[in-house]
Write an enzyme that holds these catalytic residues in place. Structure first.
Site, PDB file in Angstrom:
ATOM      1  N   GLU A   3      48.421  83.737  49.855  1.00 54.36           N
ATOM      2  CA  GLU A   3      48.577  83.300  51.107  1.00 54.36           C
ATOM      3  C   GLU A   3      48.171  81.489  51.419  1.00 54.36           C
ATOM      4  O   GLU A   3      47.489  81.374  52.081  1.00 54.36           O
ATOM      5  CB  GLU A   3      47.581  84.049  52.337  1.00 54.36           C
ATOM      6  CG  GLU A   3      47.920  85.416  52.138  1.00 54.36           C
ATOM      7  CD  GLU A   3      46.850  86.265  52.859  1.00 54.36           C
ATOM      8  OE1 GLU A   3      45.886  85.602  53.223  1.00 54.36           O
ATOM      9  OE2 GLU A   3      47.028  87.550  53.019  1.00 54.36           O
ATOM     10  N   PRO A   4      49.000  80.980  50.548  1.00 54.74           N
ATOM     11  CA  PRO A   4      48.617  79.518  50.670  1.00 54.74           C
ATOM     12  C   PRO A   4      49.044  78.915  51.964  1.00 54.74           C
ATOM     13  O   PRO A   4      50.176  79.134  52.481  1.00 54.74           O
ATOM     14  CB  PRO A   4      49.265  78.871  49.498  1.00 54.74           C
ATOM     15  CG  PRO A   4      50.445  79.846  49.406  1.00 54.74           C
ATOM     16  CD  PRO A   4      50.028  81.006  49.681  1.00 54.74           C
ATOM     17  N   TYR A  55      35.614  69.070  61.521  1.00 51.78           N
ATOM     18  CA  TYR A  55      35.076  69.148  60.289  1.00 51.78           C
ATOM     19  C   TYR A  55      34.643  67.892  59.809  1.00 51.78           C
ATOM     20  O   TYR A  55      34.422  67.927  58.285  1.00 51.78           O
ATOM     21  CB  TYR A  55      36.036  69.793  59.438  1.00 51.78           C
ATOM     22  CG  TYR A  55      37.061  71.033  59.974  1.00 51.78           C
ATOM     23  CD1 TYR A  55      36.356  72.402  60.120  1.00 51.78           C
ATOM     24  CD2 TYR A  55      38.360  70.991  60.050  1.00 51.78           C
ATOM     25  CE1 TYR A  55      37.007  73.347  60.730  1.00 51.78           C
ATOM     26  CE2 TYR A  55      39.002  72.008  60.379  1.00 51.78           C
ATOM     27  CZ  TYR A  55      38.399  73.334  60.906  1.00 51.78           C
ATOM     28  OH  TYR A  55      39.353  74.308  61.109  1.00 51.78           O
ATOM     29  N   CYS A  73      38.174  60.740  76.222  1.00 54.86           N
ATOM     30  CA  CYS A  73      36.967  60.564  76.340  1.00 54.86           C
ATOM     31  C   CYS A  73      35.715  61.237  75.689  1.00 54.86           C
ATOM     32  O   CYS A  73      35.274  62.127  76.474  1.00 54.86           O
ATOM     33  CB  CYS A  73      36.635  60.700  78.056  1.00 54.86           C
ATOM     34  SG  CYS A  73      37.893  59.417  78.765  1.00 54.86           S
TER      35      CYS A  73
END
Ligand code: PLP
Length: 422
Positions: free
Chosen positions: A275-276, A318, A346
């Protein structure tokens, strides 16, 4: 490997100049390359061909219908994690028998949809989920084709938030509890227990965790076989990383990954699917943005651009690195300036890069964030009431808008004011 290169001083996507696309569509804009999508899919699919399974593109990484249709025409299946993604995959032309439904919390309605569509496999992640699926299948008079997703307790992935295979993560059935879960699943008349699934994380740049996880899967398949439970399918999930930074942390190419699959699982007689997501779409996309202002702070020089964290959230979420290049080819040898590249939202977190060396920029210049084809547009939002960024697909010398920018009225169309406030 990708198809974004300078030609005559201008960055191109395949044969189309990026600034021509911006002229037509505006900025910011996501731009995808058909040739890159195709190449990545083919290299990966060829590497795993001998195992006779499916290559199911992870729709979560890029949910654009035209992107999925491009891959479906090459033979890709789809890995979906919601009823919505299942419908997107079907609308894009992925046959139901090439769809795998993953995810830790499927609703009754999503299970019904999956069974009514007749998809290839539902990956189940807990015993209560097995019980609910059994009930739903029995009510419909069908047997649900299932794999149990096991959690092999192997840490991997480019960031704690994209590690999924440790026992403290919410995903999968603890591998030590898996044999009992399989026995239970096999006792349920609404389930057809086909296989085992595993997915240990994303942006994995090293083969060792895959090998560790696959060996656990191997042990489980053999243990179950000795127990009279014979599995015919293995689903490896996704997770193989892509190079975000030229020359740094380069993940192994698909044939090396396939060699690990072969040595750990190749002799079990099971079909092996994967499932790439990122591997197929990551380097097939750019986010192009216009410089609005150059602002001299007391300690930093800010390049304020018109894309923001709501358009590409990976750096804020991340701490992810994205290469940034100017759309006009830099003059060789030109001195660089360290810019903090920031968006207009903001939030201090709306920062794409700090002190990034770039050729001198001015308002109106275009820059491109690289490796933005996966977990880019698909994770975007309308935060700060900013419209979703349009997406463009390039194929050779032609391009098409494959998701247009919404109007302000469309953005607000789902809202209404209660009568007591009118
Ligand atoms: N399969 C499952 C179950 C996932 O959760 C994910 C992403 O996290 C993928 C596949 C795709 O992973 P990647 O994009 O790293 O290949």
């Amino acid at each position: 490997m990708h198809h974004f290169h300078y030609r005559n001083g201008r960055l191109h996507a395949e044969d189309v100049a990026i600034d021509d696309i911006v002229q037509a569509v505006g900025s910011p804009v996501y731009i995808y390359s058909t040739a890159t999508l195709t190449r990545h899919f083919q290299v990966f699919a060829d590497s795993l061909k001998e195992f006779g399974g499916l290559v199911c593109f992870a729709v979560k990484s890029n949910g654009n219908t035209a992107v999925i249709r491009t891959l479906a025409r090459l033979g890709a299946g789809a890995d979906v994690v919601s009823g919505g993604e299942l419908m997107v995959a079907r609308a894009a032309g992925v046959p139901a028998e090439r769809i795998i439904f993953s995810g830790v919390g499927k609703s009754r309605a999503e299970m019904e949809l999956a069974l009514d569509e007749g998809i290839h496999q539902i990956n189940v992640e807990s015993v209560p989920e097995l019980d609910l699926l059994n009930e739903v299948a029995l009510a419909r008079g069908v047997k649900a084709p299932v794999a149990l997703r096991v959690n092999p307790d192997v840490g991997a992935g480019g960031h704690a938030k994209i590690t999924t295979g440790k026992k403290e993560n919410k995903f999968g059935i603890d591998w030590t509890a898996a044999p009992a879960a399989y026995r239970h699943a096999c006792s349920l008349p609404g389930l057809d227990v086909k296989g085992v699934a595993v997915h240990i994380g994303s942006q994995i740049a090293d083969l060792q965790p895959f090998e560790d996880a696959f060996l656990r899967v191997r042990d489980l398949v053999l243990m179950l076989r000795a127990d009279g439970i014979s599995l015919s399918r293995i689903d490896l999930g996704g997770g193989l990383g892509v190079p975000y930074e030229d020359g740094n942390d380069i993940p192994p190419p698909p044939p090396e990954y396939a060699a690990i699959v072969r040595s750990t699982l190749g002799d079990l007689g099971c079909s092996i699917s994967a499932e790439p997501g990122r591997l197929i779409a990551g380097n097939a996309g750019l986010l192009v943005s216009e410089v609005m202002f150059i602002k001299e702070g007391s300690t930093r020089t800010f390049a304020i651009v018109d894309a923001a964290m709501n358009d590409l959230v990976r750096p804020a979420m991340y701490e992810a690195f994205h290469g940034i290049i100017p759309v006009a080819e830099p003059v060789p040898g030109e001195a660089t300036i360290g810019y903090d590249v920031v968006g207009p939202v903001c939030e201090t977190g709306d920062t794409f890069a700090r002190q990034r060396p770039l050729p001198p920029l001015k308002a109106g210049d275009l820059i491109a964030f690289k490796t933005a084809g996966a977990y880019g547009a698909t994770m975007s939002s309308q935060y700060n009431a900013r419209p979703l960024v349009p997406e463009v697909l390039v194929d050779g010398n032609r391009f098409a808008v494959v998701r247009r920018r919404p109007t302000f009225e469309e953005m607000r169309a789902l809202e209404q004011v209660p009568e007591w406030l009118e």
